[in-house]
Motif scaffolding. Structure first.
Motif, PDB file in Angstrom:
ATOM      1  N   CYS A  41      13.319 -20.578 -11.604  1.00  0.00           N
ATOM      2  CA  CYS A  41      14.150 -20.324 -12.783  1.00  0.00           C
ATOM      3  C   CYS A  41      13.452 -19.470 -13.836  1.00  0.00           C
ATOM      4  O   CYS A  41      14.095 -18.999 -14.766  1.00  0.00           O
ATOM      5  CB  CYS A  41      14.583 -21.644 -13.416  1.00  0.00           C
ATOM      6  SG  CYS A  41      15.719 -22.563 -12.352  1.00  0.00           S
ATOM      7  N   ALA A  42      12.154 -19.285 -13.702  1.00  0.00           N
ATOM      8  CA  ALA A  42      11.403 -18.477 -14.666  1.00  0.00           C
ATOM      9  C   ALA A  42      10.111 -18.022 -14.008  1.00  0.00           C
ATOM     10  O   ALA A  42       9.592 -18.682 -13.116  1.00  0.00           O
ATOM     11  CB  ALA A  42      11.089 -19.294 -15.928  1.00  0.00           C
ATOM     12  N   GLY A  43       9.625 -16.900 -14.465  1.00  0.00           N
ATOM     13  CA  GLY A  43       8.356 -16.400 -13.958  1.00  0.00           C
ATOM     14  C   GLY A  43       7.219 -16.834 -14.862  1.00  0.00           C
ATOM     15  O   GLY A  43       7.338 -16.790 -16.082  1.00  0.00           O
ATOM     16  N   MET A  44       6.131 -17.249 -14.267  1.00  0.00           N
ATOM     17  CA  MET A  44       4.949 -17.639 -15.035  1.00  0.00           C
ATOM     18  C   MET A  44       4.404 -16.411 -15.750  1.00  0.00           C
ATOM     19  O   MET A  44       4.350 -15.319 -15.179  1.00  0.00           O
ATOM     20  CB  MET A  44       3.919 -18.219 -14.073  1.00  0.00           C
ATOM     21  CG  MET A  44       2.773 -18.891 -14.714  1.00  0.00           C
ATOM     22  SD  MET A  44       3.270 -20.509 -15.348  1.00  0.00           S
ATOM     23  CE  MET A  44       1.693 -21.042 -16.004  1.00  0.00           C
ATOM     24  N   PHE A  45       4.015 -16.587 -17.010  1.00  0.00           N
ATOM     25  CA  PHE A  45       3.549 -15.455 -17.800  1.00  0.00           C
ATOM     26  C   PHE A  45       2.260 -15.832 -18.514  1.00  0.00           C
ATOM     27  O   PHE A  45       2.035 -16.984 -18.859  1.00  0.00           O
ATOM     28  CB  PHE A  45       4.624 -15.053 -18.819  1.00  0.00           C
ATOM     29  CG  PHE A  45       4.439 -13.685 -19.383  1.00  0.00           C
ATOM     30  CD1 PHE A  45       4.645 -12.560 -18.605  1.00  0.00           C
ATOM     31  CD2 PHE A  45       4.034 -13.528 -20.694  1.00  0.00           C
ATOM     32  CE1 PHE A  45       4.470 -11.290 -19.128  1.00  0.00           C
ATOM     33  CE2 PHE A  45       3.858 -12.256 -21.229  1.00  0.00           C
ATOM     34  CZ  PHE A  45       4.073 -11.137 -20.438  1.00  0.00           C
ATOM     35  N   CYS A  46       1.423 -14.834 -18.776  1.00  0.00           N
ATOM     36  CA  CYS A  46       0.073 -15.047 -19.291  1.00  0.00           C
ATOM     37  C   CYS A  46       0.017 -14.879 -20.817  1.00  0.00           C
ATOM     38  O   CYS A  46       0.130 -13.759 -21.327  1.00  0.00           O
ATOM     39  CB  CYS A  46      -0.873 -14.061 -18.618  1.00  0.00           C
ATOM     40  SG  CYS A  46      -2.577 -14.265 -19.118  1.00  0.00           S
ATOM     41  N   LEU A  47      -0.175 -15.972 -21.517  1.00  0.00           N
ATOM     42  CA  LEU A  47      -0.312 -15.912 -22.968  1.00  0.00           C
ATOM     43  C   LEU A  47      -1.561 -15.145 -23.374  1.00  0.00           C
ATOM     44  O   LEU A  47      -1.561 -14.446 -24.396  1.00  0.00           O
ATOM     45  CB  LEU A  47      -0.346 -17.329 -23.549  1.00  0.00           C
ATOM     46  CG  LEU A  47      -0.487 -17.441 -25.056  1.00  0.00           C
ATOM     47  CD1 LEU A  47       0.728 -16.825 -25.757  1.00  0.00           C
ATOM     48  CD2 LEU A  47      -0.665 -18.895 -25.463  1.00  0.00           C
ATOM     49  N   ALA A  48      -2.620 -15.234 -22.578  1.00  0.00           N
ATOM     50  CA  ALA A  48      -3.871 -14.545 -22.912  1.00  0.00           C
ATOM     51  C   ALA A  48      -3.661 -13.028 -22.981  1.00  0.00           C
ATOM     52  O   ALA A  48      -4.252 -12.352 -23.822  1.00  0.00           O
ATOM     53  CB  ALA A  48      -4.961 -14.888 -21.906  1.00  0.00           C
ATOM     54  N   GLY A  49      -2.816 -12.496 -22.117  1.00  0.00           N
ATOM     55  CA  GLY A  49      -2.528 -11.067 -22.148  1.00  0.00           C
ATOM     56  C   GLY A  49      -1.860 -10.656 -23.453  1.00  0.00           C
ATOM     57  O   GLY A  49      -2.149  -9.594 -24.011  1.00  0.00           O
ATOM     58  N   VAL A  50      -1.003 -11.498 -23.959  1.00  0.00           N
ATOM     59  CA  VAL A  50      -0.353 -11.237 -25.248  1.00  0.00           C
ATOM     60  C   VAL A  50      -1.386 -11.359 -26.365  1.00  0.00           C
ATOM     61  O   VAL A  50      -1.489 -10.493 -27.230  1.00  0.00           O
ATOM     62  CB  VAL A  50       0.832 -12.204 -25.486  1.00  0.00           C
ATOM     63  CG1 VAL A  50       1.404 -12.027 -26.882  1.00  0.00           C
ATOM     64  CG2 VAL A  50       1.908 -12.008 -24.425  1.00  0.00           C
ATOM     65  N   GLY A  51      -2.176 -12.424 -26.319  1.00  0.00           N
ATOM     66  CA  GLY A  51      -3.191 -12.651 -27.344  1.00  0.00           C
ATOM     67  C   GLY A  51      -4.234 -11.540 -27.381  1.00  0.00           C
ATOM     68  O   GLY A  51      -4.773 -11.229 -28.443  1.00  0.00           O
ATOM     69  N   ALA A  52      -4.508 -10.944 -26.222  1.00  0.00           N
ATOM     70  CA  ALA A  52      -5.482  -9.852 -26.136  1.00  0.00           C
ATOM     71  C   ALA A  52      -4.886  -8.514 -26.560  1.00  0.00           C
ATOM     72  O   ALA A  52      -5.547  -7.490 -26.485  1.00  0.00           O
ATOM     73  CB  ALA A  52      -6.028  -9.759 -24.719  1.00  0.00           C
ATOM     74  N   ILE A  58       2.867  -7.482 -23.970  1.00  0.00           N
ATOM     75  CA  ILE A  58       3.725  -7.614 -25.154  1.00  0.00           C
ATOM     76  C   ILE A  58       5.102  -7.019 -24.867  1.00  0.00           C
ATOM     77  O   ILE A  58       6.131  -7.620 -25.188  1.00  0.00           O
ATOM     78  CB  ILE A  58       3.060  -6.958 -26.374  1.00  0.00           C
ATOM     79  CG1 ILE A  58       1.790  -7.750 -26.734  1.00  0.00           C
ATOM     80  CG2 ILE A  58       4.009  -6.879 -27.558  1.00  0.00           C
ATOM     81  CD1 ILE A  58       0.911  -7.094 -27.762  1.00  0.00           C
ATOM     82  N   ALA A  59       5.133  -5.876 -24.218  1.00  0.00           N
ATOM     83  CA  ALA A  59       6.420  -5.249 -23.884  1.00  0.00           C
ATOM     84  C   ALA A  59       7.218  -6.132 -22.929  1.00  0.00           C
ATOM     85  O   ALA A  59       8.437  -6.276 -23.089  1.00  0.00           O
ATOM     86  CB  ALA A  59       6.186  -3.867 -23.278  1.00  0.00           C
ATOM     87  N   SER A  60       6.558  -6.713 -21.967  1.00  0.00           N
ATOM     88  CA  SER A  60       7.266  -7.592 -21.025  1.00  0.00           C
ATOM     89  C   SER A  60       7.842  -8.805 -21.739  1.00  0.00           C
ATOM     90  O   SER A  60       8.981  -9.210 -21.477  1.00  0.00           O
ATOM     91  CB  SER A  60       6.324  -8.049 -19.914  1.00  0.00           C
ATOM     92  OG  SER A  60       5.946  -6.961 -19.115  1.00  0.00           O
ATOM     93  N   ALA A  61       7.068  -9.388 -22.640  1.00  0.00           N
ATOM     94  CA  ALA A  61       7.557 -10.560 -23.374  1.00  0.00           C
ATOM     95  C   ALA A  61       8.740 -10.185 -24.265  1.00  0.00           C
ATOM     96  O   ALA A  61       9.740 -10.900 -24.322  1.00  0.00           O
ATOM     97  CB  ALA A  61       6.428 -11.176 -24.197  1.00  0.00           C
ATOM     98  N   LYS A  62       8.639  -9.042 -24.940  1.00  0.00           N
ATOM     99  CA  LYS A  62       9.745  -8.611 -25.805  1.00  0.00           C
ATOM    100  C   LYS A  62      10.984  -8.252 -25.003  1.00  0.00           C
ATOM    101  O   LYS A  62      12.102  -8.369 -25.492  1.00  0.00           O
ATOM    102  CB  LYS A  62       9.305  -7.410 -26.656  1.00  0.00           C
ATOM    103  CG  LYS A  62       8.365  -7.790 -27.782  1.00  0.00           C
ATOM    104  CD  LYS A  62       8.005  -6.594 -28.642  1.00  0.00           C
ATOM    105  CE  LYS A  62       7.149  -7.025 -29.831  1.00  0.00           C
ATOM    106  NZ  LYS A  62       6.716  -5.881 -30.650  1.00  0.00           N
TER     107      LYS A  62
END
Length: 129
Positions: A41-52, A58-62
């Motif tokens: 139901c959702a793809g796992m995503f890396c918070l560290a990549g956003v934090g870095a 960031i584009a993928s999250a947005k």
């Protein structure tokens, strides 16, 4: 969600982002997110990549239709990290301690992980209505 489930949000992009903190509740957040992602139901995503501050993360999250953010405790590190990057829309937030799981007193058992997975499923389903 022990078996692979069929997701009702076909065609949309939902990412799940746990805090993955060091505390037991952070471990529960991480393991629940991984289990939920295994259901499809959702793809796992890396918070560290956003934090870095990595632009692709960031584009993928947005660009995601939904962000399922799982924080272990009321510090809300995952949600705040996203907010620091201007990512505040389309967030479904689950906090492990809001489910009666006490930080520092709750090893990551299958029962606790399943409780968080169930809450994620409820909130995702409600967001689709």
């Amino acid at each position: 969600m022990n078996e692979k489930t069929t997701c009702a949000c076909a065609g949309t992009v939902s990412l799940i982002i746990p805090c993955s903190g060091a505390a037991d509740t952070g471990e529960i957040a991480d393991r629940a997110a991984r289990k939920f992602a295994e259901g499809g139901c959702a793809g796992m995503f890396c918070l560290a990549g956003v934090g870095a501050n990595l632009s692709g993360f960031i584009a993928s999250a947005k660009g995601a239709d939904r962000l399922l953010v799982v924080d272990g405790c009321n510090l809300d590190c995952a949600r705040k990290t996203l907010g620091e990057k201007g990512i505040t829309e389309n967030i479904i937030h689950v906090r492990v301690t809001d489910l009666g799981i006490a930080k520092g007193k709750s090893p990551a058992t299958a029962e606790r992980i399943d409780a968080v997975v169930a809450e994620l499923g409820k909130k995702l389903t409600a967001s689709l209505k």
